[in-house]
Scaffold this motif. Structure first.
Motif, PDB file in Angstrom:
ATOM      1  N   ASP A 244       0.917  -1.369   0.188  1.00 17.30           N
ATOM      2  CA  ASP A 244      -0.047   0.031   0.023  1.00 17.30           C
ATOM      3  C   ASP A 244       0.919   1.213  -0.030  1.00 17.30           C
ATOM      4  OD1 ASP A 244      -2.241  -1.531  -0.126  1.00 17.30           O
ATOM      5  OD2 ASP A 244      -2.648  -1.366   2.045  1.00 17.30           O
ATOM      6  N   ARG A 245       1.982   1.339   0.705  1.00 17.19           N
ATOM      7  CA  ARG A 245       2.818   2.532   0.764  1.00 17.19           C
ATOM      8  C   ARG A 245       3.424   2.746  -0.533  1.00 17.19           C
ATOM      9  NH1 ARG A 245       7.960   3.854   0.830  1.00 17.19           N
ATOM     10  NH2 ARG A 245       8.607   1.559   0.358  1.00 17.19           N
ATOM     11  N   ILE A 246       4.181   1.402  -1.290  1.00 15.56           N
ATOM     12  CA  ILE A 246       4.456   1.708  -2.470  1.00 15.56           C
ATOM     13  C   ILE A 246       3.477   2.297  -3.390  1.00 15.56           C
ATOM     14  CG2 ILE A 246       5.642   0.284  -4.460  1.00 15.56           C
ATOM     15  CD1 ILE A 246       6.603  -1.447  -2.096  1.00 15.56           C
ATOM     16  N   LEU A 247       2.452   1.809  -3.796  1.00 18.87           N
ATOM     17  CA  LEU A 247       1.349   2.060  -4.394  1.00 18.87           C
ATOM     18  C   LEU A 247       0.884   3.715  -4.363  1.00 18.87           C
ATOM     19  CD1 LEU A 247      -0.921  -0.940  -4.575  1.00 18.87           C
ATOM     20  CD2 LEU A 247       0.742  -0.320  -6.267  1.00 18.87           C
ATOM     21  N   ASN A 248       0.941   4.001  -2.814  1.00 19.98           N
ATOM     22  CA  ASN A 248       0.404   5.509  -2.507  1.00 19.98           C
ATOM     23  C   ASN A 248       1.848   6.332  -2.998  1.00 19.98           C
ATOM     24  OD1 ASN A 248      -1.133   7.172  -0.911  1.00 19.98           O
ATOM     25  ND2 ASN A 248       0.508   7.575   0.310  1.00 19.98           N
ATOM     26  N   GLU A 249       2.735   5.650  -2.943  1.00 19.60           N
ATOM     27  CA  GLU A 249       3.972   6.627  -3.477  1.00 19.60           C
ATOM     28  C   GLU A 249       3.764   6.703  -4.938  1.00 19.60           C
ATOM     29  OE1 GLU A 249       8.798   6.171  -3.472  1.00 19.60           O
ATOM     30  OE2 GLU A 249       7.905   5.670  -1.868  1.00 19.60           O
ATOM     31  N   LEU A 250       3.729   5.592  -5.675  1.00 23.35           N
ATOM     32  CA  LEU A 250       3.852   5.708  -7.226  1.00 23.35           C
ATOM     33  C   LEU A 250       2.416   6.465  -7.604  1.00 23.35           C
ATOM     34  CD1 LEU A 250       4.142   2.064  -8.086  1.00 23.35           C
ATOM     35  CD2 LEU A 250       5.759   4.055  -8.475  1.00 23.35           C
ATOM     36  N   SER A 251       1.126   6.669  -6.591  1.00 29.52           N
ATOM     37  CA  SER A 251       0.240   7.213  -7.202  1.00 29.52           C
ATOM     38  C   SER A 251       0.530   8.875  -7.009  1.00 29.52           C
ATOM     39  CB  SER A 251      -0.978   7.174  -6.165  1.00 29.52           C
ATOM     40  OG  SER A 251      -1.540   5.492  -6.358  1.00 29.52           O
ATOM     41  N   GLY A 252       1.413   9.199  -6.111  1.00 31.33           N
ATOM     42  CA  GLY A 252       1.671  10.622  -5.917  1.00 31.33           C
ATOM     43  C   GLY A 252       2.483  10.905  -6.916  1.00 31.33           C
ATOM     44  N   LEU A 253       3.512  10.125  -7.584  1.00 33.00           N
ATOM     45  CA  LEU A 253       4.233  10.457  -8.615  1.00 33.00           C
ATOM     46  C   LEU A 253       3.534  10.623  -9.894  1.00 33.00           C
ATOM     47  CD1 LEU A 253       7.254   7.898  -8.110  1.00 33.00           C
ATOM     48  CD2 LEU A 253       7.239  10.288  -7.622  1.00 33.00           C
ATOM     49  N   ILE A 254       2.238   9.870  -9.945  1.00 26.99           N
ATOM     50  CA  ILE A 254       1.385  10.026 -10.930  1.00 26.99           C
ATOM     51  C   ILE A 254       0.712  11.275 -11.149  1.00 26.99           C
ATOM     52  CG2 ILE A 254      -0.601   9.086 -12.157  1.00 26.99           C
ATOM     53  CD1 ILE A 254       0.567   6.248 -11.620  1.00 26.99           C
ATOM     54  N   ALA A 255       0.264  11.533  -9.770  1.00 24.34           N
ATOM     55  CA  ALA A 255      -0.401  12.705  -9.671  1.00 24.34           C
ATOM     56  C   ALA A 255       0.459  14.098  -9.988  1.00 24.34           C
ATOM     57  CB  ALA A 255      -0.784  13.123  -8.091  1.00 24.34           C
ATOM     58  N   GLU A 256       1.841  13.988  -9.674  1.00 27.42           N
ATOM     59  CA  GLU A 256       2.584  15.206 -10.049  1.00 27.42           C
ATOM     60  C   GLU A 256       2.707  15.363 -11.806  1.00 27.42           C
ATOM     61  OE1 GLU A 256       6.372  14.357  -8.366  1.00 27.42           O
ATOM     62  OE2 GLU A 256       5.604  14.381  -6.165  1.00 27.42           O
ATOM     63  N   GLN A 257       2.637  14.203 -12.148  1.00 22.94           N
ATOM     64  CA  GLN A 257       2.873  14.302 -13.797  1.00 22.94           C
ATOM     65  C   GLN A 257       1.380  14.378 -14.413  1.00 22.94           C
ATOM     66  OE1 GLN A 257       5.649  15.044 -14.873  1.00 22.94           O
ATOM     67  NE2 GLN A 257       6.810  14.469 -13.197  1.00 22.94           N
TER      68      GLN A 257
END
Length: 780
Positions: A244-257
């Motif tokens: 969940d932490r990894i997916l949350n981090e990836l989701s944040g990176l996607i939101a930035e772009q």
């Protein structure tokens, strides 16, 4: 555009076909929202886009749109802080990769694709985000051990606990096999268990997690593995928390772009939409139409887009230049409504950026509104409600129609009394035409055949019917109204000839004349079409022969020049050698001491003559060529020539322009292009006749006078002057073009002709001369 008209013309079926050509859900979304545009700049842009994609297809290439998905909802969730699933993250990575593939593919093509290349330049690569996702999630959507060191450690402990639990339980299965229903280790409620017989429950001891449907088997977790299973469950929880932490981090990176990702998705969807339009055009064997906003439609061999190519009958259609309205008459099931829908549907397709099923060079207009009143013309139940429905539509059309409209009427005025219906149909057409709209109408009423002749901007048309086979051919005949064919059909079906003759006797004279005229027009058109096809073939063959002769003549001139050059070089070498030998002899004679005395000036003169003995073959040849070319290309008064287009001999009177001559052919004087004249011979110097002109005849009087569009008084003045000029020019006959119109100008011309002393006779034009719109005059 009115949604009802789109439905009537079956535009949604085109959208369905287009959706099947789209490769992505984004492209399909674009197709679903497609509407015809009313802005010519936008329509031209869409047509150019489609044509660029069609160029790619013609290269046997296809834009690689695989792997691209609609990630817009996922992007919105990431923007508000939501955590994306592994599948959603993987879709983002695949879409980034797909966008880069499309960009590289279009950028690498060595063809002129300015619009598509400009679009893909706007695609952002985002390679780092794609790599970050791919480092964490594999192609199957599983988070990999390499996603983080913590996850690697957790999964290592999970494997260790699983191994220990399985080892202990397998020991139970070996030592207590009699107590077990089966010697296996299985899982219930995420915990490892063994299947124990009901009667041995107390002997094994532990926690019961499940039982079989019969109740004879219990799935038990022995006490010895409870603690290990607890540790294993704790490790599972840690694994889930880390994922969940990894997916949350990836989701944040996607939101930035997300802004760039939205841009990429929009561009890729539009490219898929463009590519789908080109694929559909290729499937239909369609062509890019030239668009205009003058209401002009020109299509050669146009086909209905929804009828299979092997079944549809192609037709030529033209409207908007010489006439703004077409009235199509003919029997039921003859193809009138199909033609009507074909033109309307092709118009909607062109305004949507789609190519149309017609030959190259077609032209279509951008209309602000397309109106259509098309009902079930095959129904025999024409009652008040049907008529009322049609009139409701027509009233709405008349309220909104203007010069930027295209109106389609099917069976105008039907469903009521024939006399009233025909009168109403003519009045409606007059009103719509007066607003400047382009109109195509179909009808059964014979009265509307005359309507096409009595209006300047209206032309008749019909669908052809083969009396021999009693079947329609579905060919559209522009300029010819339909005829009933009732007597011919009845005769073919075996009706008694006496009854047919009696029926013919009951038909009015005017009706017979009209039917005979229509039959004659049909035959003339068919004959003209055949002649045109044959003439076109001959023209193509002639052009091929002409090009071949030009090529061979050029090769001949080049070869002749080479031979002259070689001869000059050979002669130059021979003279140089002779000059050198002569110089040696001269030098020897000068040095001789003899009694022969030779004066110095004689030596100088002899040497000069030797120097001047040099050939000038190329120069003479070039001069000869120049004179020859000039003589060949230029004609002079008195030259005897052959008119290649009519195979007649004539005499050149004068040069009109650089490439045009006035030629006397018998009693006629005609202007001819130089390429259409062949020089037969030139007159002797004493035989050249002076060219005379007739004063007052404007030097070159045409053999026809066009009075269409002139005011009555001005037309008669022009006619009087033209008759005088024609008499002075010595013409035996001339043609006066006055058109059909209201007939006032025609009557004025005919009255003038009757009272002129130098006019022997006059007659209306024949089929090939313009018919009743022309009067042919014979002079005394």
């Amino acid at each position: 555009m009115n949604d009802r008209v789109l439905q009537i013309l079956e535009f949604p079926k085109i959208i369905e076909q287009l959706i099947n050509q789209a490769a992505t859900s984004i492209g399909k979304d674009y197709v679903s929202n497609m509407k015809p545009s009313t802005e010519i700049e936008k329509v031209n842009r869409m047509q150019d886009e489609t044509d660029e994609a069609a160029q790619i297809i013609r290269l046997n290439q296809s834009i690689p749109l695989g792997g691209i998905t609609d990630i817009r909802m996922s992007l919105k969730r990431s923007e508000i802080g939501g955590t994306l699933t592994t599948e959603e993250c993987l879709n983002v990575a695949n879409t980034i990769y797909g966008g880069r593939k499309v960009k590289n593919f279009i950028g690498s093509l060595e063809v002129d694709l300015p619009i598509l290349k400009e679009m893909v330049d706007e695609i952002i690569s985002l390679r780092e985000l794609e790599q970050e996702i791919k480092n964490c999630i594999d192609d199957h959507g599983h988070v990999m051990d390499s996603a983080s060191q913590t996850l690697r450690g957790i999964r290592s402990s999970i494997r260790s606990y699983e191994s220990k639990v399985k080892e202990k339980l397998e020991g139970y299965t070996r030592s207590n096999s009699k107590m077990l229903s089966d010697s296996i280790v299985t899982i219930r409620n995420d915990r490892y268990v063994i299947p124990v017989k009901q009667e041995y429950r107390a002997s094994i001891g532990g926690i019961v997690h499940d039982q079989s449907s019969s109740g004879q088997t219990l799935f038990m977790e022995p006490k010895a593995v409870v603690e290990l299973n607890n540790h294993l469950q704790a490790a599972y929880m840690k694994e889930k928390q880390e994922i969940d932490r990894i997916l949350n981090e990836l989701s944040g990176l996607i939101a930035e772009q997300s802004e760039f990702l939205h841009q990429n998705v929009s561009i890729l969807g539009e490219i898929d939409f463009i590519h789908a339009r080109a694929l559909l055009g290729n499937q239909m064997k369609a062509a890019k139409p030239k668009m205009n906003n003058q209401g002009i439609i020109k299509m050669k061999q146009a086909r209905h887009p929804l009828i299979p190519v092997e079944e549809v009958v192609p037709n030529d259609i033209e409207i908007g230049e010489s006439y703004s309205s077409i009235v199509i008459t003919g029997p039921n099931t003859g193809g009138k409504t199909v033609t009507l829908k074909m033109v309307g549907l092709c118009t909607l397709m062109a305004q949507s950026g789609l190519q149309v099923p017609a030959l190259d060079g077609c032209e279509l207009a951008v209309f602000h509104e397309v109106f259509a009143d098309i009902g079930d013309e095959q129904s025999i139940e024409q009652n008040l409600s049907t008529f009322s429905s049609h009139m409701t539509n027509i009233v709405d059309i008349i309220k909104n129609v203007d010069h930027r409209s295209f109106v389609l009427f099917d069976e105008l005025g039907s469903g009521t009394d024939p006399g009233e219906g025909a009168a109403l149909a003519m009045a409606i057409l007059d009103e719509v035409i007066s607003r400047g709209a382009q109109v195509i109408a179909t009808t059964h009423y014979p009265e509307l055949k005359a309507y096409g002749y009595n209006r300047e901007n209206v032309i008749n048309a019909s669908v052809e019917f083969d009396v021999e086979t009693l079947q329609p051919t579905y060919r559209l005949l522009i300029g010819i109204p339909g005829r009933s064919n009732a007597f011919e059909i009845s005769s073919r079906l075996g009706l008694d000839p006496q009854i047919i003759d009696r029926a013919k006797g009951l038909v009015g004279v005017d009706s017979k004349n009209v039917e005979n005229m229509i039959a004659s027009l049909e035959q003339s058109q068919i004959s003209a079409e055949k002649d045109y096809e044959e003439a076109h073939k001959v023209l193509l063959e002639s052009e091929k022969i002409h090009n071949q002769l030009e090529k061979e003549y050029k090769q001949f001139l080049d070869k002749r020049e080479q031979l002259f050059k070689k001869a000059e070089e050979k002669a130059e070498k021979a003279l140089t050698k002779a000059r050198e030998e002569a110089q040696i002899i001269v030098d020897e004679m000068k040095n001789m001491k003899s009694n022969v005395e030779i004066k110095e000036h004689e030596w100088i003169e002899a040497k000069k003559m030797l120097e001047e003995a040099k050939p000038n073959l190329l120069r003479k040849n070039a001069s000869t060529q120049k004179v020859s070319a000039k003589e060949t290309n230029e004609l002079h008064p008195g030259d005897e020539v052959k008119l290649l287009t009519v195979n007649q001999k004539g005499e050149v009177l004068e040069k009109v322009s650089d490439n045009e001559y006035l030629v006397q052919v018998g009693i006629m004087k005609v202007k001819m292009k130089r390429k259409d004249l062949q020089l037969l011979g030139k007159p002797k110097q004493n035989d050249v006749k002076p060219v005379t002109t007739i004063k007052g005849s404007n030097y070159h009087v045409k053999t026809e006078l066009d009075l269409r569009g002139e005011r009555y008084e001005d037309a008669l003045l022009k006619l009087e002057k033209y008759i005088d000029d024609s008499l002075l020019a010595g013409y035996p006959r001339v043609s006066i073009i006055h058109g059909k119109g209201t007939g006032a100008l025609r009557k004025g011309v005919q009255d003038f002709v009757k009272n002129h002393p130098n006019i022997a006779s006059s007659r209306p034009g024949a089929n090939g001369e313009g018919g009743s719109g022309v009067t042919v005059i014979e002079f005394r």
